[in-house]
Motif scaffolding. Structure first.
Motif, mmCIF file in Angstrom:
data_model
loop_
_atom_site.group_PDB
_atom_site.id
_atom_site.type_symbol
_atom_site.label_atom_id
_atom_site.label_comp_id
_atom_site.label_asym_id
_atom_site.label_seq_id
_atom_site.Cartn_x
_atom_site.Cartn_y
_atom_site.Cartn_z
ATOM 1 N N ARG A 268 -2.448 0.164 -7.675
ATOM 2 C CA ARG A 268 -3.656 -0.763 -8.070
ATOM 3 C C ARG A 268 -3.872 -1.754 -6.780
ATOM 4 N N GLY B 185 -5.218 -6.522 -8.862
ATOM 5 C CA GLY B 185 -4.778 -5.792 -10.053
ATOM 6 C C GLY B 185 -5.682 -4.772 -10.632
ATOM 7 N N PHE B 186 -6.799 -4.569 -10.093
ATOM 8 C CA PHE B 186 -7.737 -3.559 -10.227
ATOM 9 C C PHE B 186 -7.532 -2.075 -9.601
ATOM 10 N N ARG B 187 -8.172 -1.220 -10.339
ATOM 11 C CA ARG B 187 -8.329 0.099 -9.779
ATOM 12 C C ARG B 187 -8.960 0.081 -8.478
ATOM 13 N N VAL B 188 -8.693 0.748 -7.216
ATOM 14 C CA VAL B 188 -9.381 0.797 -6.243
ATOM 15 C C VAL B 188 -9.723 2.371 -5.638
ATOM 16 N N LYS C 19 -4.434 7.088 -6.308
ATOM 17 C CA LYS C 19 -4.861 6.579 -7.522
ATOM 18 C C LYS C 19 -3.991 5.841 -8.321
ATOM 19 N N TRP D 233 -9.423 4.040 -3.028
ATOM 20 C CA TRP D 233 -8.867 3.870 -1.699
ATOM 21 C C TRP D 233 -9.604 4.590 -0.341
#
Length: 152
Positions: A26, A30-33, A23, A35
């Motif tokens: 990134r 540069g963004f949240r993923v 979590k 996963w």
């Protein structure tokens, strides 16, 4: 052995743990993923991670129902093979038009770690250590080459 419910619960716990572990990381953009459920944003191309009894794997799956288009996607990935290998730091297995566990013909580029068992929590660190750097590298690779697949 494990009941179906117990197997499902343990697998779910593994993927929740993996997701929590990943979590804070990134994506290359540069963004949240998310996963564990990585979205490529291109129809019929998936990044799949598996943790099973006996192995773990990660790969790119091309699942287009039209085998000619599937082969075209596969050939497009071949154009970027050196870049992929450089990003991953290792060679992966390339398989054109093979049958998956559901009887569908797919093409895939994958790496497998044998000898681990998702049902054994003692193997979870090994599985996570296998998956983590590879999904991050796939994301970095995809961030660079995705435009080459968006016009299909």
């Amino acid at each position: 052995m494990y009941s179906r419910a117990e197997t499902s619960r343990i697998r779910k716990e593994f993927w929740i743990s993996f997701g929590q572990y990943m979590k804070p990381i990134r994506g290359a953009s540069g963004f949240r993923v998310n996963w564990p459920n990585y979205k490529t944003g291109v129809k019929d191309i998936y990044f799949r991670m598996k943790a099973e009894q006996g192995f773990a794997s990660i790969g790119i799956e091309i699942c287009h129902s039209d085998e000619e288009l599937q082969e075209l996607f596969f050939d497009q990935f071949k154009v970027f093979k050196k870049l992929l290998t450089a990003e991953l730091g290792e060679e992966w297995d390339w398989k054109l038009l093979v049958e998956n566990e559901f009887g569908q013909r797919i093409s895939k580029i994958e790496k497998v770690l044998d000898g681990v068992n998702v049902m054994d929590q003692n193997d979870w660190p090994s599985i996570i250590s296998f998956l983590k750097p590879r999904i991050i590298a796939l994301d970095a690779f995809w961030d660079n080459i995705k435009p080459g697949f968006e016009n299909f």
